[in-house]
Design a protein around this motif. Sequence first.
Motif, PDB file in Angstrom:
ATOM      1  N   ILE A 166      36.858  33.812  46.396  1.00 14.44           N
ATOM      2  CA  ILE A 166      36.561  33.182  45.117  1.00 14.44           C
ATOM      3  C   ILE A 166      35.665  34.145  44.360  1.00 14.44           C
ATOM      4  N   ASP A 167      36.156  34.678  43.269  1.00  9.93           N
ATOM      5  CA  ASP A 167      35.409  35.688  42.534  1.00  9.93           C
ATOM      6  C   ASP A 167      34.116  35.113  41.975  1.00  9.93           C
ATOM      7  N   SER A 168      33.060  35.907  42.035  1.00  8.95           N
ATOM      8  CA  SER A 168      31.765  35.488  41.504  1.00  8.95           C
ATOM      9  C   SER A 168      30.976  36.724  41.093  1.00  8.95           C
ATOM     10  N   GLY A 169      29.868  36.511  40.412  1.00  9.53           N
ATOM     11  CA  GLY A 169      28.976  37.595  40.052  1.00  9.53           C
ATOM     12  C   GLY A 169      29.631  38.662  39.193  1.00  9.53           C
ATOM     13  N   THR A 170      29.249  39.912  39.443  1.00 12.23           N
ATOM     14  CA  THR A 170      29.749  41.013  38.626  1.00 12.23           C
ATOM     15  C   THR A 170      31.244  41.253  38.826  1.00 12.23           C
ATOM     16  N   LEU A 171      31.758  40.911  40.002  1.00 13.16           N
ATOM     17  CA  LEU A 171      33.200  41.058  40.219  1.00 13.16           C
ATOM     18  C   LEU A 171      33.961  40.135  39.277  1.00 13.16           C
ATOM     19  N   ARG A 172      33.509  38.910  39.172  1.00 13.76           N
ATOM     20  CA  ARG A 172      34.151  37.966  38.262  1.00 13.76           C
ATOM     21  C   ARG A 172      34.015  38.422  36.814  1.00 13.76           C
ATOM     22  N   GLN A 173      32.852  38.936  36.452  1.00  9.34           N
ATOM     23  CA  GLN A 173      32.639  39.431  35.096  1.00  9.34           C
ATOM     24  C   GLN A 173      33.593  40.570  34.769  1.00  9.34           C
ATOM     25  N   ALA A 174      33.792  41.461  35.741  1.00  4.59           N
ATOM     26  CA  ALA A 174      34.691  42.595  35.515  1.00  4.59           C
ATOM     27  C   ALA A 174      36.119  42.125  35.302  1.00  4.59           C
ATOM     28  N   PHE A 175      36.599  41.242  36.161  1.00  5.67           N
ATOM     29  CA  PHE A 175      37.967  40.730  36.013  1.00  5.67           C
ATOM     30  C   PHE A 175      38.123  39.962  34.702  1.00  5.67           C
ATOM     31  N   SER A 176      37.111  39.202  34.329  1.00  7.19           N
ATOM     32  CA  SER A 176      37.174  38.426  33.092  1.00  7.19           C
ATOM     33  C   SER A 176      37.226  39.349  31.879  1.00  7.19           C
ATOM     34  N   ALA A 177      36.430  40.420  31.900  1.00  8.07           N
ATOM     35  CA  ALA A 177      36.418  41.355  30.776  1.00  8.07           C
ATOM     36  C   ALA A 177      37.761  42.067  30.641  1.00  8.07           C
ATOM     37  N   ILE A 178      38.351  42.446  31.777  1.00 10.93           N
ATOM     38  CA  ILE A 178      39.681  43.069  31.742  1.00 10.93           C
ATOM     39  C   ILE A 178      40.709  42.094  31.183  1.00 10.93           C
ATOM     40  N   SER A 179      40.648  40.848  31.641  1.00 14.40           N
ATOM     41  CA  SER A 179      41.599  39.824  31.198  1.00 14.40           C
ATOM     42  C   SER A 179      41.496  39.588  29.696  1.00 14.40           C
ATOM     43  N   ASP A 180      40.276  39.526  29.176  1.00 14.19           N
ATOM     44  CA  ASP A 180      40.089  39.311  27.735  1.00 14.19           C
ATOM     45  C   ASP A 180      40.690  40.470  26.934  1.00 14.19           C
ATOM     46  N   TYR A 181      40.463  41.681  27.396  1.00 18.66           N
ATOM     47  CA  TYR A 181      40.980  42.839  26.670  1.00 18.66           C
ATOM     48  C   TYR A 181      42.501  42.888  26.742  1.00 18.66           C
ATOM     49  N   ARG A 182      43.054  42.549  27.888  1.00 17.48           N
ATOM     50  CA  ARG A 182      44.508  42.530  28.022  1.00 17.48           C
ATOM     51  C   ARG A 182      45.123  41.469  27.117  1.00 17.48           C
ATOM     52  N   ALA A 183      44.432  40.342  26.959  1.00 18.48           N
ATOM     53  CA  ALA A 183      44.930  39.293  26.057  1.00 18.48           C
ATOM     54  C   ALA A 183      44.949  39.788  24.613  1.00 18.48           C
ATOM     55  N   LEU A 184      43.920  40.550  24.246  1.00 19.83           N
ATOM     56  CA  LEU A 184      43.892  41.145  22.909  1.00 19.83           C
ATOM     57  C   LEU A 184      45.081  42.069  22.711  1.00 19.83           C
ATOM     58  N   LEU A 185      45.340  42.906  23.704  1.00 16.86           N
ATOM     59  CA  LEU A 185      46.464  43.832  23.620  1.00 16.86           C
ATOM     60  C   LEU A 185      47.797  43.096  23.579  1.00 16.86           C
ATOM     61  N   ALA A 186      47.916  42.031  24.373  1.00 14.50           N
ATOM     62  CA  ALA A 186      49.170  41.270  24.405  1.00 14.50           C
ATOM     63  C   ALA A 186      49.503  40.712  23.030  1.00 14.50           C
ATOM     64  N   GLY A 187      48.475  40.242  22.321  1.00 15.02           N
ATOM     65  CA  GLY A 187      48.707  39.725  20.981  1.00 15.02           C
ATOM     66  C   GLY A 187      49.180  40.798  20.021  1.00 15.02           C
ATOM     67  N   LEU A 188      48.652  42.000  20.175  1.00 18.78           N
ATOM     68  CA  LEU A 188      49.061  43.111  19.322  1.00 18.78           C
ATOM     69  C   LEU A 188      50.467  43.595  19.673  1.00 18.78           C
ATOM     70  N   ILE A 189      50.779  43.578  20.964  1.00 15.89           N
ATOM     71  CA  ILE A 189      52.106  44.014  21.410  1.00 15.89           C
ATOM     72  C   ILE A 189      53.187  43.092  20.849  1.00 15.89           C
TER      73      ILE A 189
END
Length: 234
Positions: A12-35
Amino acid sequence: MFRSWFGEPERIDSGTLRQAFSAISDYRALLAGLIEKQTPQCETYTRYELWSRGLGNALDELEESVYCAGRFGALVTHRQEERMDGEELANYRRHVYFAKNGFIRLFSILDKLGYLMNDLLRLRTERVKRKFSYFTVLRQMQHLHADPALAGPLLDIKERYREPLSRLRHKRNMDIHLVNAEMLDDLLHIDACRTDRTYIEDLDASMDDLRLGLAMACETIATFFAYAHKKKRV
């Protein structure tokens, strides 16, 4: 993925690992909208999306390697291979395998991130050094005074983890370029030049460095992708 080996539930992701995955996911969502808009820059957005996905997968694999290295290392109680029975020696070898995979993957992730940063932020680090590392990219950011709101936090993270990263880099370099990590341990811990006794490194200290390396990667990735998402850097 590997926690089932030890009868444990999935991570179960937590702490900085969760923050890293969440930040990647947010950026990928931004890119998906542009794509989806199929603009002329669609190919570039797709490339960044694949790059970001790959970094997320690599970070997951790094965490799994660190976890396994720690679990197998905890099953090793002797400091000399000659005193280990077959099962303990096998666990030590498993520890070495995952620890080695961990510190090699750590610097691989950082360098992949460096190439993404260089491309995304238009830093042109390749003009300074054809084959560059993440740390070369940071120096280029300083030289160009580029994106100080990002460079400052990244440099702070680098400084806070300087000592464990230096030790891990030494291991990586020895393993890739000179001798592997186990042979280095043998050279450093040889007993009065006797080759019939093979001491191993301090596994607790080694794991401390590896876990700190993982933490550094998580903080670095979270910081970069949160910035890229907030500033809509594409």
